[in-house]
Write an enzyme that holds these catalytic residues in place. Structure first.
Site, mmCIF file in Angstrom:
data_model
loop_
_atom_site.group_PDB
_atom_site.id
_atom_site.type_symbol
_atom_site.label_atom_id
_atom_site.label_comp_id
_atom_site.label_asym_id
_atom_site.label_seq_id
_atom_site.Cartn_x
_atom_site.Cartn_y
_atom_site.Cartn_z
ATOM 1 N N THR A 1 0.631 -1.090 -0.036
ATOM 2 C CA THR A 1 -0.049 0.198 -0.028
ATOM 3 C C THR A 1 0.751 1.349 -0.024
ATOM 4 O O THR A 1 1.874 1.346 0.359
ATOM 5 C CB THR A 1 -1.070 0.134 1.208
ATOM 6 O OG1 THR A 1 -2.367 0.438 0.654
ATOM 7 C CG2 THR A 1 -0.808 0.846 2.208
ATOM 8 N N CYS B 1 3.607 4.036 -8.912
ATOM 9 C CA CYS B 1 4.119 3.031 -8.448
ATOM 10 C C CYS B 1 3.229 1.512 -8.749
ATOM 11 O O CYS B 1 2.021 1.669 -8.600
ATOM 12 C CB CYS B 1 4.012 3.222 -6.901
ATOM 13 S SG CYS B 1 4.360 1.795 -5.832
ATOM 14 N N SER C 1 -0.605 6.348 -7.820
ATOM 15 C CA SER C 1 -1.090 4.903 -8.687
ATOM 16 C C SER C 1 -0.634 4.863 -10.058
ATOM 17 O O SER C 1 -0.626 3.804 -10.508
ATOM 18 C CB SER C 1 -2.527 4.910 -8.411
ATOM 19 O OG SER C 1 -3.285 5.472 -8.960
ATOM 20 N N THR D 1 0.704 0.589 -5.965
ATOM 21 C CA THR D 1 -0.430 1.116 -5.572
ATOM 22 C C THR D 1 -1.453 1.164 -6.803
ATOM 23 O O THR D 1 -0.975 1.439 -7.926
ATOM 24 C CB THR D 1 0.260 2.687 -5.373
ATOM 25 O OG1 THR D 1 1.126 2.692 -4.476
ATOM 26 C CG2 THR D 1 -0.650 3.403 -4.829
ATOM 27 N N LYS E 1 -7.273 -0.095 4.009
ATOM 28 C CA LYS E 1 -6.126 -0.079 5.096
ATOM 29 C C LYS E 1 -6.300 1.497 6.030
ATOM 30 O O LYS E 1 -5.338 1.831 6.539
ATOM 31 C CB LYS E 1 -4.951 0.056 4.366
ATOM 32 C CG LYS E 1 -4.751 -1.278 3.588
ATOM 33 C CD LYS E 1 -3.776 -1.134 2.639
ATOM 34 C CE LYS E 1 -3.952 -2.144 1.352
ATOM 35 N NZ LYS E 1 -3.082 -1.826 0.178
#
Length: 179
Positions: A7, A167, A164, A170, A41
């Site tokens: 994450t 990465c 996002s 992500t 999360k």
């Protein structure tokens, strides 16, 4: 040993009444397999007065969140005291020393990063990001915070969307909690 990458978390405070933490939903196993797209999360804890987000090993992070909630109860909701107590326990307990996770926690007065090395870090800025895409989200939050009038939630969402797009650990399944 299979490594789980779990994450990116971003937190932003725009004054005492605009505090937000968000995270993406991707859990990755190893270098090539996405295990889950919609993991949550981030969550509200301690009578909905604290928001938390975690990055790292998912099982470890759940364990730490539970322990942190107990520390908040012990300290009557005092975020800093609970964070320091958790960090001390994390460092000293043999079973906990191997937990691989980071947490961002925030209430109306404080924003803290709690690390697995027993550190409690209060960011210099009113934004912070952790996890696999943390550096990307942090850079985006920095630019948006300092150059726009966007709300905390808007900055968190845009920062995570930017992370996002860069990465591989992500994704854009973003969940947000706000105080």
């Amino acid at each position: 040993m299979v490594q789980f990458h779990a994450t990116t978390i971003c937190a932003v405070r725009r004054g005492p009444d605009d505090i937000c933490i968000g995270g993406d939903g991707q859990v990755t196993m190893g270098e090539t397999a996405i295990m889950k797209n919609g993991a949550k999360k981030v969550r509200k804890i301690y009578k909905n007065s604290v928001i938390s987000g975690f990055a790292g090993s998912v099982a470890d992070a759940f364990s730490l969140t539970e322990k942190f909630e107990k520390k908040l109860e012990e300290h009557g909701g005092n975020l800093k005291r609970a964070a320091v107590d958790l960090a001390q326990l994390w460092r000293s307990d043999k079973g906990m020393r191997n937990l691989e996770a980071l947490m961002i926690v925030a209430d109306k007065d404080n924003m803290l990063v709690i690390s697995g090395t027993g550190e409690v870090i209060e960011p210099d800025q009113d934004f912070v990001a952790i996890g696999s895409g943390g550096n990307f989200a942090y850079a985006a939050a920095n630019a948006l915070y300092n150059n726009t009038d966007l709300t905390a939630e808007e900055i968190v969402r845009k920062s995570l969307q930017i992370a996002s797009s860069i990465c591989v650990y992500t994704n854009d399944h973003i969940s947000v909690e706000k105080l």
